[in-house]
Design a protein around this motif. Structure first.
Motif, short mmCIF file in Angstrom:
data_model
loop_
_atom_site.label_atom_id
_atom_site.label_comp_id
_atom_site.label_asym_id
_atom_site.label_seq_id
_atom_site.Cartn_x
_atom_site.Cartn_y
_atom_site.Cartn_z
N THR A 42 0.83 -1.21 0.00
CA THR A 42 0.00 0.00 0.00
C THR A 42 0.86 1.26 0.00
OG1 THR A 42 -1.75 -1.16 1.20
CG2 THR A 42 -1.82 1.24 1.22
N LEU A 103 -15.22 4.11 3.69
CA LEU A 103 -13.90 4.51 3.21
C LEU A 103 -13.97 5.05 1.79
CD1 LEU A 103 -11.65 1.65 4.63
CD2 LEU A 103 -11.51 4.08 5.18
N SER A 139 -7.61 12.77 4.86
CA SER A 139 -6.72 12.03 5.76
C SER A 139 -6.94 12.42 7.21
CB SER A 139 -5.27 12.28 5.37
OG SER A 139 -5.04 11.94 4.02
N THR A 142 -10.97 11.38 8.20
CA THR A 142 -11.46 10.01 8.05
C THR A 142 -11.61 9.23 9.35
OG1 THR A 142 -10.75 9.77 5.74
CG2 THR A 142 -10.93 7.74 7.03
N THR A 161 -6.38 3.85 13.54
CA THR A 161 -6.72 4.35 12.20
C THR A 161 -5.85 5.53 11.83
OG1 THR A 161 -9.02 3.69 12.62
CG2 THR A 161 -8.62 5.14 10.74
N THR A 164 -2.51 4.19 10.88
CA THR A 164 -2.54 3.59 9.55
C THR A 164 -2.52 4.65 8.46
OG1 THR A 164 -3.81 1.72 10.41
CG2 THR A 164 -3.80 2.02 8.03
N ILE A 165 -3.30 5.73 8.66
CA ILE A 165 -3.33 6.82 7.68
C ILE A 165 -1.98 7.50 7.57
CG2 ILE A 165 -4.27 9.14 7.27
CD1 ILE A 165 -6.96 8.07 8.22
N LEU A 279 -6.34 0.99 3.06
CA LEU A 279 -6.88 1.16 4.42
C LEU A 279 -7.88 0.06 4.76
CD1 LEU A 279 -7.48 5.01 4.76
CD2 LEU A 279 -5.91 3.61 6.10
N THR A 282 -5.92 -3.22 5.45
CA THR A 282 -5.10 -3.22 6.66
C THR A 282 -5.91 -3.01 7.94
OG1 THR A 282 -4.63 -0.87 6.28
CG2 THR A 282 -3.00 -2.45 5.50
N ALA A 283 -6.97 -2.21 7.86
CA ALA A 283 -7.73 -1.88 9.07
C ALA A 283 -8.96 -2.76 9.28
CB ALA A 283 -8.17 -0.42 9.02
#
Length: 332
Positions: A42, A103, A139, A142, A161, A164-165, A279, A282-283
């Protein structure tokens, strides 16, 4: 190089084939050990889109302030509300699919925003600003929007989250800016735009295909056992895009000139699905990533047809009445 560019040129064929292959492979091979590599893929995928992104354009808002303001209202109020409405109807019992739809709704604009605005001869500088502004705003907002939209359905860890972002957006953004500066020191701007940047786009597509393969194959048995989910996701996404195209087109025609209207449509209806699928995988996992993948196919196909129809009906190109003499036209 032909193999490298093949997925980008034949996206409508490659993505469905990847999905089918993912299902088949996942039924016979356990690919769950590949899940940790999704984050790396990613980051690489998003990095490829960040090379050449003119982030400094964000500071020049004078001529497009109205368009950016309206796009913010559409991207972060109207579209999330539409997604929430559709999600509660179609995915009240499928929280991970609901998270995937959220998302899709919360991450506006992508490279497609700029390229399709150029193809339709709209306001390209404005599209660049919408892309950068939407990327940064999306970003930051979210995690909180996810908590509000699907927090009652899915356990949302806001800090995870945010982490991750940071990993999949801001690190590639910084690396992309550094890479761009280093390349521009070695090569001319013209060489960079014509030779280097076009060769970065396929890297993003390959990364997307890898994420789709791993996230889908790892949950192939579950997905195949619930094929109705795919049909439901398809119907929900068609409704989502149809409503967005209709409402934003009306707003663009009523309040903006042709060129700005084209940029507004492309800067709101088109979503940043490359980041969304990363995202999601992975999330949230395979179900969420599957929905985003279906959205990817729909979005690419829908903007192709929309641009053709809009160019002939409501976004007709304005031509000058001053025709050049025949001798000048031949010389050109």
């Amino acid at each position: 190089m032909k193999l490298y560019h093949f997925p980008q040129k034949h996206l409508l064929i490659v993505v469905p084939l990847t999905l089918i292959f993912s299902f088949i492979a996942g039924l016979y091979v356990d690919t769950s050990f590949l899940r940790p590599t999704i984050l790396i893929a990613t980051i690489l995928m998003i990095f490829a889109t960040m090379v050449g992104l003119r982030i400094q354009e964000l500071t020049k808002l004078k001529n497009e302030s109205k368009m950016i303001g309206v796009s913010f209202l559409i991207n972060f109020i109207m579209i999330p509300l539409i997604a929430f409405f559709i999600g509660t109807i179609f995915f009240s019992n499928e929280p991970l699919m609901f998270a995937g739809l959220a998302l899709v709704a919360l991450l506006p604009t992508s490279g497609m925003t700029i390229s399709w605005t150029g193809i339709q001869k709209g306001n390209v500088p404005g599209a660049v600003k919408l892309t950068v502004f939407g990327l940064i705003a999306g970003s930051l907002l979210t995690p909180w929007y996810l908590l509000a939209m699907v927090g009652q359905y899915v356990n949302i860890n806001v800090m995870m989250t945010v982490h991750t972002i940071l990993m999949v957006i801001f690190i590639p953004l910084v690396l992309g800016q550094i890479t761009t500066k280093l390349l521009l020191k070695k090569y001319s701007k013209e060489h960079f735009q014509k030779k280097i940047k076009p060769n970065m786009a396929p890297l993003s597509i390959w990364g997307l295909l890898y994420v789709v393969f791993v996230s889908t194959s790892a949950r192939a048995e579950m997905i195949v056992a619930n094929l109705q989910l795919i049909l439901t996701a398809l119907i929900a996404l068609i409704l989502f895009y149809l409503l967005n195209y209709m409402i934003v087109t009306v707003i663009a025609l009523k309040f903006f000139k042709r060129n700005d209207g084209i940029a507004l449509v492309n800067g709101t209806v088109l979503r940043n699905l490359s980041i969304a699928v990363g995202l999601a995988a992975t999330a949230f996992g395979g179900e969420a990533a599957l929905l985003v993948t279906i959205a990817f196919m729909l979005q690419y196909q829908s903007i192709t047809y929309y641009a053709r129809i809009a160019g002939k009906r409501w976004f007709k190109e304005i031509r000058s009445n001053n025709v050049k003499p025949a001798s000048v036209q031949v010389q050109n």
